[in-house]
Design a protein around this motif. Sequence first.
Motif, PDB file in Angstrom:
ATOM      1  N   ILE B 122     -14.651   3.088 -16.885  1.00 39.51           N
ATOM      2  CA  ILE B 122     -13.758   1.933 -16.885  1.00 39.51           C
ATOM      3  C   ILE B 122     -13.344   1.644 -18.322  1.00 39.51           C
ATOM      4  O   ILE B 122     -14.190   1.429 -19.185  1.00 39.51           O
ATOM      5  CB  ILE B 122     -14.439   0.706 -16.248  1.00 39.51           C
ATOM      6  CG1 ILE B 122     -14.661   0.976 -14.762  1.00 39.51           C
ATOM      7  CG2 ILE B 122     -13.588  -0.545 -16.428  1.00 39.51           C
ATOM      8  CD1 ILE B 122     -15.546  -0.027 -14.078  1.00 39.51           C
ATOM      9  N   GLU B 126      -8.548  -1.660 -18.762  1.00 36.33           N
ATOM     10  CA  GLU B 126      -8.699  -2.132 -17.389  1.00 36.33           C
ATOM     11  C   GLU B 126      -9.426  -3.481 -17.338  1.00 36.33           C
ATOM     12  O   GLU B 126      -9.017  -4.398 -16.649  1.00 36.33           O
ATOM     13  CB  GLU B 126      -9.475  -1.103 -16.557  1.00 36.33           C
ATOM     14  CG  GLU B 126      -8.689   0.136 -16.280  1.00 36.33           C
ATOM     15  CD  GLU B 126      -9.575   1.355 -16.056  1.00 36.33           C
ATOM     16  OE1 GLU B 126      -9.020   2.451 -15.962  1.00 36.33           O
ATOM     17  OE2 GLU B 126     -10.812   1.216 -15.984  1.00 36.33           O
ATOM     18  N   ILE B 180      -5.704 -10.246  -8.021  1.00 37.34           N
ATOM     19  CA  ILE B 180      -6.119  -9.330  -9.085  1.00 37.34           C
ATOM     20  C   ILE B 180      -5.905  -7.878  -8.656  1.00 37.34           C
ATOM     21  O   ILE B 180      -5.478  -7.036  -9.446  1.00 37.34           O
ATOM     22  CB  ILE B 180      -7.578  -9.616  -9.503  1.00 37.34           C
ATOM     23  CG1 ILE B 180      -7.615 -10.981 -10.204  1.00 37.34           C
ATOM     24  CG2 ILE B 180      -8.114  -8.540 -10.429  1.00 37.34           C
ATOM     25  CD1 ILE B 180      -8.985 -11.585 -10.329  1.00 37.34           C
ATOM     26  N   ARG B 181      -6.152  -7.599  -7.365  1.00 35.09           N
ATOM     27  CA  ARG B 181      -5.909  -6.238  -6.852  1.00 35.09           C
ATOM     28  C   ARG B 181      -4.444  -5.855  -7.082  1.00 35.09           C
ATOM     29  O   ARG B 181      -4.146  -4.760  -7.575  1.00 35.09           O
ATOM     30  CB  ARG B 181      -6.214  -6.177  -5.356  1.00 35.09           C
ATOM     31  CG  ARG B 181      -5.905  -4.822  -4.717  1.00 35.09           C
ATOM     32  CD  ARG B 181      -6.110  -4.824  -3.218  1.00 35.09           C
ATOM     33  NE  ARG B 181      -5.094  -5.587  -2.504  1.00 35.09           N
ATOM     34  CZ  ARG B 181      -3.921  -5.093  -2.096  1.00 35.09           C
ATOM     35  NH1 ARG B 181      -3.607  -3.831  -2.347  1.00 35.09           N
ATOM     36  NH2 ARG B 181      -3.058  -5.853  -1.464  1.00 35.09           N
ATOM     37  N   ILE B 184      -3.670  -5.123 -10.811  1.00 31.05           N
ATOM     38  CA  ILE B 184      -4.125  -3.846 -11.363  1.00 31.05           C
ATOM     39  C   ILE B 184      -3.582  -2.644 -10.597  1.00 31.05           C
ATOM     40  O   ILE B 184      -3.409  -1.597 -11.170  1.00 31.05           O
ATOM     41  CB  ILE B 184      -5.663  -3.758 -11.543  1.00 31.05           C
ATOM     42  CG1 ILE B 184      -6.391  -4.086 -10.254  1.00 31.05           C
ATOM     43  CG2 ILE B 184      -6.149  -4.659 -12.646  1.00 31.05           C
ATOM     44  CD1 ILE B 184      -7.895  -3.986 -10.385  1.00 31.05           C
ATOM     45  N   SER B 185      -3.277  -2.807  -9.297  1.00 35.41           N
ATOM     46  CA  SER B 185      -2.801  -1.639  -8.536  1.00 35.41           C
ATOM     47  C   SER B 185      -1.380  -1.260  -8.959  1.00 35.41           C
ATOM     48  O   SER B 185      -0.932  -0.158  -8.715  1.00 35.41           O
ATOM     49  CB  SER B 185      -2.845  -1.890  -7.030  1.00 35.41           C
ATOM     50  OG  SER B 185      -1.893  -2.865  -6.674  1.00 35.41           O
ATOM     51  N   THR B 189      -1.896   4.231  -9.322  1.00 33.18           N
ATOM     52  CA  THR B 189      -1.255   4.571  -8.058  1.00 33.18           C
ATOM     53  C   THR B 189      -2.060   5.537  -7.220  1.00 33.18           C
ATOM     54  O   THR B 189      -2.031   5.482  -6.011  1.00 33.18           O
ATOM     55  CB  THR B 189       0.148   5.144  -8.282  1.00 33.18           C
ATOM     56  OG1 THR B 189       0.045   6.180  -9.259  1.00 33.18           O
ATOM     57  CG2 THR B 189       1.101   4.069  -8.754  1.00 33.18           C
ATOM     58  N   VAL B 191      -5.505   7.113  -5.733  1.00 32.57           N
ATOM     59  CA  VAL B 191      -6.909   6.818  -5.495  1.00 32.57           C
ATOM     60  C   VAL B 191      -7.480   8.010  -4.737  1.00 32.57           C
ATOM     61  O   VAL B 191      -6.960   8.394  -3.700  1.00 32.57           O
ATOM     62  CB  VAL B 191      -7.069   5.556  -4.631  1.00 32.57           C
ATOM     63  CG1 VAL B 191      -8.526   5.306  -4.329  1.00 32.57           C
ATOM     64  CG2 VAL B 191      -6.461   4.351  -5.326  1.00 32.57           C
ATOM     65  N   ARG B 193     -10.782  10.210  -2.854  1.00 26.77           N
ATOM     66  CA  ARG B 193     -11.765   9.859  -1.824  1.00 26.77           C
ATOM     67  C   ARG B 193     -13.014   9.146  -2.357  1.00 26.77           C
ATOM     68  O   ARG B 193     -13.566   8.276  -1.700  1.00 26.77           O
ATOM     69  CB  ARG B 193     -12.216  11.149  -1.119  1.00 26.77           C
ATOM     70  CG  ARG B 193     -11.594  11.225   0.248  1.00 26.77           C
ATOM     71  CD  ARG B 193     -12.152  12.377   0.996  1.00 26.77           C
ATOM     72  NE  ARG B 193     -11.068  13.016   1.745  1.00 26.77           N
ATOM     73  CZ  ARG B 193     -10.997  14.306   1.968  1.00 26.77           C
ATOM     74  NH1 ARG B 193     -11.906  15.116   1.494  1.00 26.77           N
ATOM     75  NH2 ARG B 193     -10.011  14.810   2.665  1.00 26.77           N
ATOM     76  N   GLY B 195     -13.242   7.122  -4.550  1.00 33.21           N
ATOM     77  CA  GLY B 195     -13.007   5.756  -5.037  1.00 33.21           C
ATOM     78  C   GLY B 195     -12.681   5.741  -6.518  1.00 33.21           C
ATOM     79  O   GLY B 195     -12.387   4.708  -7.081  1.00 33.21           O
ATOM     80  N   TYR B 197     -10.354   6.574  -9.750  1.00 32.31           N
ATOM     81  CA  TYR B 197      -8.900   6.402  -9.829  1.00 32.31           C
ATOM     82  C   TYR B 197      -8.411   6.908 -11.175  1.00 32.31           C
ATOM     83  O   TYR B 197      -9.166   7.014 -12.142  1.00 32.31           O
ATOM     84  CB  TYR B 197      -8.531   4.925  -9.665  1.00 32.31           C
ATOM     85  CG  TYR B 197      -9.357   4.037 -10.523  1.00 32.31           C
ATOM     86  CD1 TYR B 197      -8.932   3.710 -11.795  1.00 32.31           C
ATOM     87  CD2 TYR B 197     -10.606   3.587 -10.085  1.00 32.31           C
ATOM     88  CE1 TYR B 197      -9.715   2.955 -12.618  1.00 32.31           C
ATOM     89  CE2 TYR B 197     -11.398   2.824 -10.912  1.00 32.31           C
ATOM     90  CZ  TYR B 197     -10.943   2.512 -12.177  1.00 32.31           C
ATOM     91  OH  TYR B 197     -11.730   1.755 -12.999  1.00 32.31           O
TER      92      TYR B 197
END
Lengths: 206, 200
Positions: B122, B126, B180-181, B184-185, B189, B191, B193, B195, B197
Amino acid sequence: MKCHETESIMHAYLDDDIDGYPYQEFLEHIKTCHKCKKHFEELKITERLLKQLPMVSTPPDFVQKLMQQLPQKESKTRIKRWLVKYPVVVAASIFLLLFSISLVTYMEQDNELKIVTTDQAKLIVKGNEVIVPEGKKIIGDLIIENGNLKINGEVKGNVTVINGDILMANASQVDGHTKQIDRLYEWIWYNLKNLWTKIPPYFIGG
Amino acid sequence: MNFVDNKLIRKAKAGDMQAFAELVYQYKDKIFNLAYRMLGNTQEAEDVSQETFLRVYSNIDRYDEKYKFSTWIYKIATNLSIDRIRKRRTTYSLDDYWNEEEGLDWYTRLPNQSIGPEESIISNEEINQVHKAILNLPEKYRVIMTLRYVEDLSIKEISEIVNLPISTVKTRLLRGREYIRKEISNKYTTVDRSGKYEMS
């Protein structure tokens, strides 16, 4: 399951509270629904990022600064707190204390005759009897303790006899009130009414 | 109910300065971090934290031991933070208080050992984005999110602090997380399997 039904399940999952939600059905749904699956994955990432927000360190002089700002507590604080917390109890105890002191003082006194007046010269004292002679006029209040009062003349003021009797030819001989106190409880009541005069000035309004 | 807290509080109530200082040591980091995430800068966070402890000190007689001490102190701190935000809104313009440099400031103070190798994927950027996203939330959501994620409190305790039913706290958490999702999403773009990114 419809897509709009999934959001609350995703959040229940994050809150660790999926009881009562059709979680299995939801898992089946996201196997085939790319949109919901993406939403769920993004939420899990969001959750992880949120949980990883780092702790910021508190300024090193924080406690020192704080302690300097604290209002200094006086030594009286405890008594004050007591006063604030139980004002009635405190008032009652102070009263009781003063009262018992005066009561004890009173009980310890001997039964000596006492006369309080501004005109003592006009009075005749025989044993424990005080006489206002005929034709004489006492100006001001008259207080007799431990004796009888016989009024043949006149009193221009209030008359109080403690522990004794008042004898007078007729009521018009006294200009003010007459009061006879010969029992303890009456004495107490009398003192109660006059308490404010006995309280030292710093207790009043202090 | 925290036994140690209650012992200290009883001593502090009796005027024991050492006991009060111990309470401060126990809670200063929690309160400072709460205020920092609510307000976004260290200066105001320090002011609000100092004020929180001053209030604790002067009102300690009114603290009721039936409730958790943490609930009480968090209540004071969150109310003071919200007051500060509202006051600021009427006094300064947005540009005056949002200092871009300040957002990065906390990272330089960060003890590195708190980040393990696994989490190190992270990036600062981010985290910083999450930090800013929280600050963009309206106060009523920001309080709940901060208590949940910075203070790591249970939904039940949060509901006691903010005096709202558990269902309301859950709804606000949901909206806060969704906000917040989305923030940041927009940046990420793809993702995979597991989890993990990647940046787009």
